[in-house]
Design a protein around this motif. Structure first.
Motif, PDB file in Angstrom:
ATOM      1  N   UNK A  91       0.922  -1.239  -0.030  1.00  0.00           N
ATOM      2  CA  UNK A  91      -0.021  -0.068  -0.127  1.00  0.00           C
ATOM      3  C   UNK A  91       0.898   1.220   0.115  1.00  0.00           C
ATOM      4  N   UNK A  92       0.438   2.279  -0.746  1.00  0.00           N
ATOM      5  CA  UNK A  92       1.322   3.523  -0.974  1.00  0.00           C
ATOM      6  C   UNK A  92       2.615   3.470  -1.010  1.00  0.00           C
ATOM      7  N   UNK A  93       3.275   2.743  -2.012  1.00  0.00           N
ATOM      8  CA  UNK A  93       4.429   2.673  -1.990  1.00  0.00           C
ATOM      9  C   UNK A  93       5.321   1.769  -1.173  1.00  0.00           C
ATOM     10  N   UNK A  94       4.617   1.370   0.011  1.00  0.00           N
ATOM     11  CA  UNK A  94       5.144   0.387   0.880  1.00  0.00           C
ATOM     12  C   UNK A  94       5.268  -1.121   0.413  1.00  0.00           C
ATOM     13  N   UNK A  95       6.072  -1.747   0.612  1.00  0.00           N
ATOM     14  CA  UNK A  95       6.158  -3.194   0.950  1.00  0.00           C
ATOM     15  C   UNK A  95       5.860  -3.462   2.408  1.00  0.00           C
ATOM     16  N   UNK A  96       4.559  -3.733   2.600  1.00  0.00           N
ATOM     17  CA  UNK A  96       4.294  -3.769   4.256  1.00  0.00           C
ATOM     18  C   UNK A  96       4.971  -5.167   4.865  1.00  0.00           C
ATOM     19  N   UNK A  97       5.582  -5.920   3.911  1.00  0.00           N
ATOM     20  CA  UNK A  97       6.048  -7.164   4.357  1.00  0.00           C
ATOM     21  C   UNK A  97       4.609  -8.095   4.711  1.00  0.00           C
ATOM     22  N   UNK A  98       4.650  -8.636   6.036  1.00  0.00           N
ATOM     23  CA  UNK A  98       3.756  -9.219   6.617  1.00  0.00           C
ATOM     24  C   UNK A  98       2.536  -8.216   7.455  1.00  0.00           C
ATOM     25  N   UNK A  99       2.827  -7.044   7.459  1.00  0.00           N
ATOM     26  CA  UNK A  99       2.039  -6.091   8.063  1.00  0.00           C
ATOM     27  C   UNK A  99       2.864  -4.867   9.180  1.00  0.00           C
ATOM     28  N   UNK A 100       3.974  -4.800   8.622  1.00  0.00           N
ATOM     29  CA  UNK A 100       4.908  -3.714   9.509  1.00  0.00           C
ATOM     30  C   UNK A 100       4.398  -2.235   9.343  1.00  0.00           C
ATOM     31  N   UNK A 101       3.673  -1.909   8.352  1.00  0.00           N
ATOM     32  CA  UNK A 101       3.429  -0.412   8.281  1.00  0.00           C
ATOM     33  C   UNK A 101       1.782  -0.241   8.160  1.00  0.00           C
ATOM     34  N   UNK A 102       1.056  -1.214   8.522  1.00  0.00           N
ATOM     35  CA  UNK A 102      -0.363  -0.993   8.381  1.00  0.00           C
ATOM     36  C   UNK A 102      -1.135  -1.848   9.603  1.00  0.00           C
ATOM     37  N   UNK A 103      -1.837  -1.215  10.454  1.00  0.00           N
ATOM     38  CA  UNK A 103      -2.157  -1.838  11.483  1.00  0.00           C
ATOM     39  C   UNK A 103      -3.802  -2.057  11.417  1.00  0.00           C
ATOM     40  N   UNK A 580       8.484  -1.504  -3.910  1.00  0.00           N
ATOM     41  CA  UNK A 580       7.673  -0.558  -3.848  1.00  0.00           C
ATOM     42  C   UNK A 580       6.681  -0.424  -4.870  1.00  0.00           C
ATOM     43  N   UNK A 581       5.402  -0.958  -5.223  1.00  0.00           N
ATOM     44  CA  UNK A 581       4.694  -1.092  -6.174  1.00  0.00           C
ATOM     45  C   UNK A 581       4.327   0.126  -6.645  1.00  0.00           C
ATOM     46  N   UNK A 582       4.771   0.872  -8.039  1.00  0.00           N
ATOM     47  CA  UNK A 582       4.298   2.428  -8.068  1.00  0.00           C
ATOM     48  C   UNK A 582       2.878   2.554  -8.742  1.00  0.00           C
ATOM     49  N   UNK A 583       2.287   1.356  -9.056  1.00  0.00           N
ATOM     50  CA  UNK A 583       1.091   1.588  -9.950  1.00  0.00           C
ATOM     51  C   UNK A 583      -0.040   0.512  -9.552  1.00  0.00           C
ATOM     52  N   UNK A 584      -0.837   0.787  -9.018  1.00  0.00           N
ATOM     53  CA  UNK A 584      -2.062  -0.192  -9.064  1.00  0.00           C
ATOM     54  C   UNK A 584      -3.369   0.137  -9.308  1.00  0.00           C
ATOM     55  N   UNK A 585      -4.263  -0.639  -9.747  1.00  0.00           N
ATOM     56  CA  UNK A 585      -5.643  -0.241 -10.244  1.00  0.00           C
ATOM     57  C   UNK A 585      -6.458  -1.568 -10.094  1.00  0.00           C
ATOM     58  N   UNK A 586      -7.827  -1.103  -9.821  1.00  0.00           N
ATOM     59  CA  UNK A 586      -8.784  -2.049  -9.684  1.00  0.00           C
ATOM     60  C   UNK A 586     -10.080  -1.659 -10.033  1.00  0.00           C
ATOM     61  N   UNK A 587     -10.961  -2.625 -10.938  1.00  0.00           N
ATOM     62  CA  UNK A 587     -12.303  -2.307 -11.463  1.00  0.00           C
ATOM     63  C   UNK A 587     -13.115  -3.455 -10.937  1.00  0.00           C
ATOM     64  N   UNK A 588     -14.200  -3.178 -10.312  1.00  0.00           N
ATOM     65  CA  UNK A 588     -15.312  -4.345  -9.773  1.00  0.00           C
ATOM     66  C   UNK A 588     -16.596  -3.913 -10.339  1.00  0.00           C
ATOM     67  N   UNK A 589     -17.405  -5.051 -10.694  1.00  0.00           N
ATOM     68  CA  UNK A 589     -18.691  -4.869 -11.297  1.00  0.00           C
ATOM     69  C   UNK A 589     -19.341  -5.830 -10.162  1.00  0.00           C
TER      70      UNK A 589
END
Length: 699
Positions: A91-103, A580-589
């Motif tokens: 998320x947001x240019x972070x490789x959060x690994x297994x959760x280090x920067x998202x609570x 660090x993933x620079x571009x992500x996108x998603x589309x849902x129906x």
């Protein structure tokens, strides 16, 4: 009276602008207005927060339980090992690994594990039962006083349903020996609601070496009233056992040594458990609101992995990481609704307490899951205490503010128990941080449609493994190492806008920046903390939710970010942050039309740098998942999930690093078998197209 009616009017105008990116009709949380006082906790404080409802999750095809977090715009959930292990998050240019920067919290209980055997902030969500999730509240950034350790990119709070409309039994079956039985029921006794569920499942996966996943899960929940006025008491139990196919050197596949879904090590995998008891109580009146949460968790993990392969001989370099702990704590908060004479300010104070009592934290050399050497073994007691102060004020009909202050104190004691080079690594560590938070909201204005503008700034942090803060020697060889700080400071800012330009179309746009003092990471595979330098990230996110007609939902988001170290790597001169993933996108129906229902989701991951120079990159790819369902009767329905709908051949995760295959160790190529690895691409492939069918009977 105008200012007293502002928030209800804003809700009616903005509709679902504040909701989560999810498959369903988004709505802002309810705002309570009584005698001129307001409960502002449901009003959006930033452009990048929202709420996901149970209805929004119902028609979402999921390969893994943690993929429910992909309802957070820009969040990516993958895996590089077996399904009993925590996922990889981005998320947001972070490789959060297994959760280090998202609570993440589930019913008030923290999921991230401090000073964990495998990695700091380890966030295993495999115990989730998606059908029981009543809602997910998420925030991005470091702007909320409620969010502390690990919440540098954001936080999510997951709550289960308080009662079931109908009891049900669901049987799922699919390719690769997928099987799942879920039984859930409820009973109301006056104002009391009792909910219980049992889940039993297994899965071999497409791997040449069967995963042999066995999973057992149970929930028992007693509730009364609502989340704002009532209580909940919840007991949970989960255990899993599995054999893993880890990421492997790509050249092992291209050379034919193993197949695309082959493994190099026959006994990787592990076993884990999580048992918990939690309680919540809340009361809301015209004058204020009080909330109390308490929890206790028993957790354990024994994880076996051979990520570097056969650097030191054909016996392999497998190791075991062991974690046995009890953690307990809670949160208390009280809010005062000060009324019109104080600009309808809501003033809140609170405190949070968490203690991890880690009886055993071990790293061992193993062969076929049998310990051959103790590299390090420690006992840790880590206590985190925080005080919170928050004031939300409606200054004018078009301006409101949030001012917050958070004070954290973390104390840790590390006691070495075993390890030839580890016995000098004990000691005490203590650190505190004061984190101010500021948020401004302008609007709503009638521009293209009802529109609000947001400005946010704040400080936050994530903690480091306590073992790294008291380290004096490398437990592998006894060489001297430098201790690291107990926390890593973060500073973030964001500008955003929410708008509803057309009926049924709700959109949010944000520009953000994040500075992190250090990319320090505890390397569980080696038992040391590795410094990686300070970094800066910035990005743009755009999310859209469209309801073109009753029963139809379209959601779409795109997120771009750039992550750079502030100083170049002295070895190669590069400044890119790996993975660090620079571009992500998603589309849902999503469609729910009478007897037919279902959802189609597409996800895109752009190419990302595998090392600091950016010369080595992953391959960009997109994939699709499909769910289709039919209600045979009101009590009986059938569903079909097609995961990786177009059978995309790509990699769930790619790394760049040193490793050796068995053949290379035997042949001695590149120094393999004698202590020298070969740098290259390490991959874990996407699972192929997979069919799963489910049958649910309700009563």
């Amino acid at each position: 009276m105008q200012h007293r009616l502002f928030f209800p009017a804003a809700l009616a105008a903005l509709g679902s602008v504040g909701s989560a990116h999810a498959a369903g009709v988004p709505t802002l949380q309810e705002v309570t207005v009584a005698s001129g006082s307001k409960d502002l906790t449901g009003v959006a404080d930033s452009a990048t927060e929202g709420t996901v409802t149970a209805k929004q999750l119902a028609n979402r095809p999921l390969l893994r339980p943690a993929e429910g977090l992909e309802t957070v715009p820009g969040m990516i959930v993958t895996q590089h090992s077996g399904d009993g292990k925590a996922n990889q998050y981005f998320l947001r240019g972070f490789n959060l690994d297994h959760g280090s920067d998202f609570a993440t919290h589930v019913m008030g209980m923290p999921v991230n594990m401090a000073s964990h055997a495998h990695g700091q902030g380890y966030m295993d969500l495999n115990f989730l039962i998606p059908e029981l999730i009543g809602g997910i509240q998420y925030r991005k950034g470091v702007y909320a006083v409620e969010d502390g350790d690990f919440a540098t990119t954001g936080a999510a709070r997951i709550d289960y349903l308080r009662k079931l409309d109908k009891s049900f039994v669901e049987l799922g079956m699919g390719q690769h020996n997928f099987r799942r039985l879920l039984a859930a029921g409820g009973q109301s006794l006056g104002d009391l609601n009792l909910l219980g569920a049992v889940e039993v499942g297994g899965y071999d996966g497409p791997w040449n070496q069967p995963q042999n996943l066995e999973k057992y899960n149970g929930v028992l929940r007693l509730t009364s009233g609502s989340a704002a006025n009532g209580f909940a008491l919840t007991g949970m139990g989960y255990k899993a056992d599995w054999t893993a196919t880890e990421h492997v050197p790509e050249r092992a596949i291209t050379s034919g040594e193993i197949g695309r879904y082959g493994a190099l090590s026959p006994s990787d995998g592990g076993r884990t458990h999580r048992h918990s008891l939690s309680g919540d109580w809340a009361r809301t009146t015209e004058a204020g609101a009080s909330k109390l949460n308490l929890y206790v968790i028993d957790y354990g993990l024994n994880y076996f992995a051979n990520p570097s392969g056969y650097i030191n001989g054909v016996q392999g370099d497998q190791h075991e990481q062991a974690d046995e702990r009890t953690l307990w704590g809670g949160q208390v908060k009280h809010s005062w609704f000060l009324g019109p004479q104080w600009k309808d300010t809501e003033l809140s104070v609170g405190a949070q307490l968490r203690q991890d009592r880690i009886g055993l934290l071990g790293l061992y050399a193993t062969e076929n899951r049998q310990r051959t050497q103790t590299i390090r073994e420690d006992r840790i007691r880590e206590t985190a205490l925080a005080f919170l102060l928050d004031a939300r004020t409606q200054w004018t009909p078009w301006l409101r503010s949030t001012l917050g202050l958070r004070r954290d104190q973390i104390d840790a004691r590390v006691t070495p128990l075993a390890g030839q080079f580890n016995m000098s690594n004990g000691g005490d560590a203590s650190v505190g941080q004061t984190s101010p938070k500021v948020g401004l909201v302008f609007g709503p204005f009638d521009l293209l449609g009802p529109t609000e503008f947001y400005a946010n700034w704040g400080r936050g942090f994530h903690s480091n493994d306590a073992r790294g803060t008291t380290a004096r020697s490398n437990p592998q060889d006894g060489s001297a190492v430098d201790a690291v700080p107990l926390i890593v400071k973060a500073k973030g800012s964001e500008l955003g806008v929410r708008t509803a330009p057309l009926k049924g179309w709700h959109s949010s746009l944000s520009v953000w920046q994040m500075d992190l003092a250090s990319e320090l990471v505890f390397i569980g595979d080696e038992g040391i903390t590795e410094p990686k330098g300070a970094s800066r990230r910035h990005g743009i996110e755009w999310s859209n939710y469209i309801t073109p007609a009753d029963g139809w939902i379209v959601d779409a988001d795109i997120a771009w970010s750039q992550a750079r170290f502030k100083e170049a790597n002295p070895d190669n001169g590069g400044r890119r942050v790996p993975n660090a993933i620079p571009l992500t996108a998603s589309l849902g129906l999503i469609a729910d039309r009478g007897r037919w229902f279902g959802g189609l989701r597409l996800r895109y991951l752009g190419a990302y740098a595998l090392e600091e120079t950016g010369e080595q990159k992953s391959a960009a790819f997109w994939m699709a998942n499909l769910k289709a369902g039919y209600r045979i009767t009101p009590q009986l329905q059938v569903t079909l999930d097609v995961l990786n709908l177009f059978d995309k051949q790509a990699n769930d995760i790619e790394y760049w690093g040193g490793a050796c295959t068995r053949n290379e160790a035997i042949g001695g190529s590149g120094g393999c078998g004698a202590g020298t690895a070969i740098d290259g691409r390490l991959v874990h492939p996407l699972e192929p197209r997979t069919f799963r069918i489910g049958l649910r009977a309700s009563f």
